[in-house]
Design a protein around this motif. Sequence first.
Motif, PDB file in Angstrom:
ATOM      1  N   GLU A 181       2.674   3.473   0.554  1.00  0.00           N
ATOM      2  CA  GLU A 181       2.504   3.170   1.623  1.00  0.00           C
ATOM      3  C   GLU A 181       1.017   3.036   1.972  1.00  0.00           C
ATOM      4  OE1 GLU A 181       3.754   5.931   4.544  1.00  0.00           O
ATOM      5  OE2 GLU A 181       6.011   5.713   3.839  1.00  0.00           O
ATOM      6  N   ASP A 182       0.243   3.537   1.000  1.00  0.00           N
ATOM      7  CA  ASP A 182      -1.391   3.508   0.907  1.00  0.00           C
ATOM      8  C   ASP A 182      -1.547   2.358   0.414  1.00  0.00           C
ATOM      9  OD1 ASP A 182      -0.770   4.305  -1.533  1.00  0.00           O
ATOM     10  OD2 ASP A 182      -2.273   5.852  -1.649  1.00  0.00           O
ATOM     11  N   ARG A 183      -0.704   1.381  -0.338  1.00  0.00           N
ATOM     12  CA  ARG A 183      -0.748   0.104  -0.905  1.00  0.00           C
ATOM     13  C   ARG A 183      -1.469   0.308  -2.210  1.00  0.00           C
ATOM     14  NH1 ARG A 183      -3.367  -3.320   4.163  1.00  0.00           N
ATOM     15  NH2 ARG A 183      -4.139  -0.999   4.404  1.00  0.00           N
ATOM     16  N   SER A 184      -1.312   1.749  -2.767  1.00  0.00           N
ATOM     17  CA  SER A 184      -1.607   1.651  -4.222  1.00  0.00           C
ATOM     18  C   SER A 184      -0.352   1.305  -4.894  1.00  0.00           C
ATOM     19  CB  SER A 184      -1.813   3.317  -4.528  1.00  0.00           C
ATOM     20  OG  SER A 184      -0.632   3.910  -4.276  1.00  0.00           O
ATOM     21  N   VAL A 185      -0.464   0.960  -6.159  1.00  0.00           N
ATOM     22  CA  VAL A 185       0.636   0.410  -7.094  1.00  0.00           C
ATOM     23  C   VAL A 185       1.275   1.531  -7.621  1.00  0.00           C
ATOM     24  CG1 VAL A 185       0.976  -0.989  -9.079  1.00  0.00           C
ATOM     25  CG2 VAL A 185      -0.658  -1.716  -7.409  1.00  0.00           C
ATOM     26  N   ALA A 186       2.869   1.303  -7.147  1.00  0.00           N
ATOM     27  CA  ALA A 186       3.555   2.264  -7.995  1.00  0.00           C
ATOM     28  C   ALA A 186       4.330   1.990  -9.134  1.00  0.00           C
ATOM     29  CB  ALA A 186       4.847   2.724  -6.977  1.00  0.00           C
ATOM     30  N   GLY A 187       4.426   0.625  -9.398  1.00  0.00           N
ATOM     31  CA  GLY A 187       4.788   0.079 -10.600  1.00  0.00           C
ATOM     32  C   GLY A 187       4.611  -1.323 -10.601  1.00  0.00           C
ATOM     33  N   VAL A 188       4.648  -1.638 -11.907  1.00  0.00           N
ATOM     34  CA  VAL A 188       4.546  -3.381 -12.223  1.00  0.00           C
ATOM     35  C   VAL A 188       5.682  -3.790 -12.944  1.00  0.00           C
ATOM     36  CG1 VAL A 188       3.363  -5.130 -12.962  1.00  0.00           C
ATOM     37  CG2 VAL A 188       2.119  -3.305 -11.723  1.00  0.00           C
ATOM     38  N   ALA A 189       6.400  -4.721 -12.705  1.00  0.00           N
ATOM     39  CA  ALA A 189       7.540  -5.409 -13.431  1.00  0.00           C
ATOM     40  C   ALA A 189       6.925  -7.025 -14.009  1.00  0.00           C
ATOM     41  CB  ALA A 189       8.739  -5.188 -12.915  1.00  0.00           C
ATOM     42  N   ASP A 190       6.765  -7.130 -15.150  1.00  0.00           N
ATOM     43  CA  ASP A 190       6.438  -8.434 -15.668  1.00  0.00           C
ATOM     44  C   ASP A 190       7.408  -9.113 -16.431  1.00  0.00           C
ATOM     45  OD1 ASP A 190       5.328 -10.762 -16.596  1.00  0.00           O
ATOM     46  OD2 ASP A 190       3.346  -9.830 -16.963  1.00  0.00           O
ATOM     47  N   ARG A 191       7.921 -10.179 -16.103  1.00  0.00           N
ATOM     48  CA  ARG A 191       9.226 -10.513 -16.753  1.00  0.00           C
ATOM     49  C   ARG A 191       8.759 -11.127 -18.093  1.00  0.00           C
ATOM     50  NH1 ARG A 191      13.053  -8.879 -13.627  1.00  0.00           N
ATOM     51  NH2 ARG A 191      12.268  -8.568 -11.467  1.00  0.00           N
ATOM     52  N   GLY A 192       7.432 -11.219 -18.331  1.00  0.00           N
ATOM     53  CA  GLY A 192       7.208 -11.875 -19.598  1.00  0.00           C
ATOM     54  C   GLY A 192       6.827 -13.416 -19.396  1.00  0.00           C
TER      55      GLY A 192
END
Length: 282
Positions: A260-271
């Motif tokens: 909600e504070d626009r911090s990053v909860a996680g990143v999924a990079d499909r390569g």
Amino acid sequence: MATSAALEAVVALAGRLVAPGARLAVLGIAGAQGSGKSTVAQGIKARMDARGVPCALLSIDDLYLPLAERERLAAEVHPLLRTRGVPGTHDVALGLAVIDALTRGEPAPLPRFDKARDDRVTEANWPRAPGATRLLILEGWCVGARPQAEEDLAAPVNRLEAEEDADGRWRAYANAALAGDYQALFGRIDALAFLAAPDFAVVERWRGEQEAALRRQSGDGAGVMDAAQLSRFIQHYDRITRHMLAETPARADVVVRLREDRSVAGVADRGSRDRVPTDPQR
């Protein structure tokens, strides 16, 4: 706003697109209003500039139809089309023309829209993308969106649809537009990054922060909304934003999940996906 993790993830994606010798690549960056798309896009351009990679930015918001054209649609099709926002209120052909020119290696004027005036900037004041541009960043709230099934349009999702689009004509028009020329535009995207809000409920607050910044810049002039106007305005984006939150993460190349504070909860990079086409006729 914590955008560094989002920026690094999307920079890595951009770097895979601009391999030596490759022609123009188009990077799409999508996400709800206020999610940080413009900040990430500007950060990528700065990185590309530092590397000597010719790069240009285009927001789908800058493709909004001029006010006079939206007023014509409001009179002829549905009153809600006066408000910029949904598919059907953009000049898709203009966006395709920009990409076509850059694909040919030509410099190209980049459209600009003045939200404070709610109208397109005079063409003489548009910036120009350089010739031999290798990366075009196309960012926007509905970039890469896909249409909904017809049966999903029946029930209104908010008060605006229930009271001002009771027969569903407006949302059907927007959905048909999205299924048409918008897919040709989004089909030119070589990789898509999606900044995923935790839910739609935070979007009004995020968009309100943008409106406050616009007010500081432009004052309380035309196009600057108060709280009630903003609440109604954001409902125009509700349906497609919710649809994208549900289905886009499964197909985007990079998904950045935001709190909600626009911090990053996680990143999924499909390569790395070598999707940069080699056929100049694409």
